[in-house]
Design a protein around this motif. Structure first.
Motif, mmCIF file in Angstrom:
data_model
loop_
_atom_site.group_PDB
_atom_site.id
_atom_site.type_symbol
_atom_site.label_atom_id
_atom_site.label_comp_id
_atom_site.label_asym_id
_atom_site.label_seq_id
_atom_site.Cartn_x
_atom_site.Cartn_y
_atom_site.Cartn_z
ATOM 1 N N ASP A 265 2.844 2.548 -2.002
ATOM 2 C CA ASP A 265 2.144 2.473 -3.281
ATOM 3 C C ASP A 265 3.202 2.314 -4.372
ATOM 4 N N THR A 286 6.321 -5.131 -5.349
ATOM 5 C CA THR A 286 5.901 -4.924 -3.964
ATOM 6 C C THR A 286 6.244 -6.138 -3.109
ATOM 7 N N THR A 304 -1.002 1.744 3.231
ATOM 8 C CA THR A 304 -0.861 2.126 1.829
ATOM 9 C C THR A 304 -1.360 3.563 1.677
ATOM 10 N N LEU A 331 -2.202 0.599 -6.294
ATOM 11 C CA LEU A 331 -2.793 0.338 -4.971
ATOM 12 C C LEU A 331 -3.485 -1.030 -4.986
#
Ligand code: 9MR
Length: 362
Positions: A265, A286, A304, A331
């Motif tokens: 996350d 990410t 996640t 998220l």
């Protein structure tokens, strides 16, 4: 003794064509698995969220209810009800449970601290391991046997100062893995660690100490199959160093271990209402991480830590423990359960970085 049978990830040809944001479809396309940390109440009380989790996840990590303090109320007394409900949900829907976690310094029942330190103290760990590894052995294939054992800043030769270290010395890691192997011979045993992702001195020291721990365990032929990289990314830590991270992943793989990204996350700094800009930042950070992780064939899958901003520990108020949905946007799905740029970035990385000839089983 119950063991985890193989549940194959479908081959590409069998994967139904669904939205290009589907993380599960994207993971399967690369022979990997996708999962998320959940709480049973979220699945039970929130049908839209349940539907999303069922569509997206191969694997469910119990965010709370499999932890030692949640289960082992007193010597010989276990509260297995909450975990039974989550395991039942997983069985009903053909999902796996990720076994999180057996030993963690932040989840030790109050009564167990003194018991561990007394002669014969290993028995309390043994009875917890036996209870949960046998009961959930049919749905759990991967166990985080030891969570967060490394802490170079603690000045205890790089291992975390914890009641386990005090009671049993540094050898507790070996004993935990051997006890776990005896309880569930077919399970995949892991060490799960955080703070491994960034190029600063703290993470560098933790990476080096983890590698040293793994070498030590390997030299002594200790049963360890894989390493969990938690990957709680943080935008206040700056950029990752992709070359250095790739090298670290390779060093883990060279030790014959598989890898799972276990708790991905992103903690934000920006709390403005400019969601567009924030979401792009989260997605880019990410993507930079995942493109490295998924380039490594030893990485079998991603979980996640939560699936939607509706339910994220990053929105937990430190004092009250309550969660405000939607504050942090770290998220893949927003608090209205819509896929965000992060979701598309993850799916794209999963689809692009295909490494496998053969699908892994869950
Ligand atoms: O997300 C979890 C949070 O709700 C709990 O209060 C906390 C203590 O049980 O654990 C959190 O999950 C942690 C995980 O178990 C281990 N890695 C870090 C996670 C976030 O703190």
């Amino acid at each position: 003794m119950a063991t985890a049978g193989a549940l194959s990830v479908p081959c590409l040809a069998e994967t139904p064509i669904i939205a290009d944001t589907s993380l599960r479809a994207a993971a399967h396309a690369g022979g990997r698995i996708f999962g998320a940390a959940v709480q049973f109440e979220q699945l039970d009380n929130d049908p839209a969220f349940r539907k999303l989790v069922l569509a997206e996840c191969d694997s469910l990590t119990p965010e709370l209810v499999l932890k030692w303090a949640a289960i082992h109320l007193a010597p010989g007394r276990f509260d297995l009800g909450p975990m039974d409900r989550l395991a039942g949900f997983a069985r009903t829907h053909g999902k796996r449970i990720h076994g999180h976690t057996l030993l963690w310094h932040r989840s030790i029942p109050a009564w167990a601290g003194p018991e561990m330190a007394a002669p014969g103290g290993w028995n309390v760990l043994q009875s917890f391991f036996t209870a949960v590894m046998q009961r959930y052995g049919d749905v759990v294939r991967y166990w985080d046997v030891v969570n967060e054992p490394v802490e170079p800043m603690d000045d205890a030769d790089g291992l975390r100062r914890s009641p386990f270290l005090s009671a049993f010395g540094p050898d507790y890691v070996r004993r935990a893995l051997e006890t776990a192997r005896a309880c569930a011979p077919a399970a995949q045993l892991m060490i799960n660690e955080y703070g491994l992702e960034y190029p600063d001195a703290e993470d560098e020291a933790r990476r080096a100490r983890l590698l040293r721990l793994l070498d030590d365990l390997r030299r002594r032929d200790v049963p360890l199959d894989g390493v969990g990289i938690q990957a709680h990314l943080r935008l206040d830590r700056g950029a990752i160093d992709q070359a250095a991270l790739a090298q670290f992943f390779q060093e883990l793989a060279d030790r014959g271990l598989f890898l799972l990204i276990t708790e991905l996350d992103v903690r934000e700094v920006d709390t403005s209402r400019d969601f567009g800009r924030r979401d792009q930042r989260v997605a880019a950070a990410t993507r930079a991480f995942l493109d490295v992780a998924l380039d490594q064939p030893a990485v079998r899958g991603i979980s996640t830590w939560g699936l939607s901003d509706r339910y994220s520990w990053l929105n937990e108020d430190g004092e009250s423990g309550t969660r405000q949905p939607g504050g942090n946007r770290g998220l893949p799905y927003d608090s209205a359960l819509r896929p965000k740029p992060l979701c598309r970035a993850m799916a794209s990385s999963l689809r692009t970085k295909r490494e496998f000839k053969l699908p892994y089983s869950l």
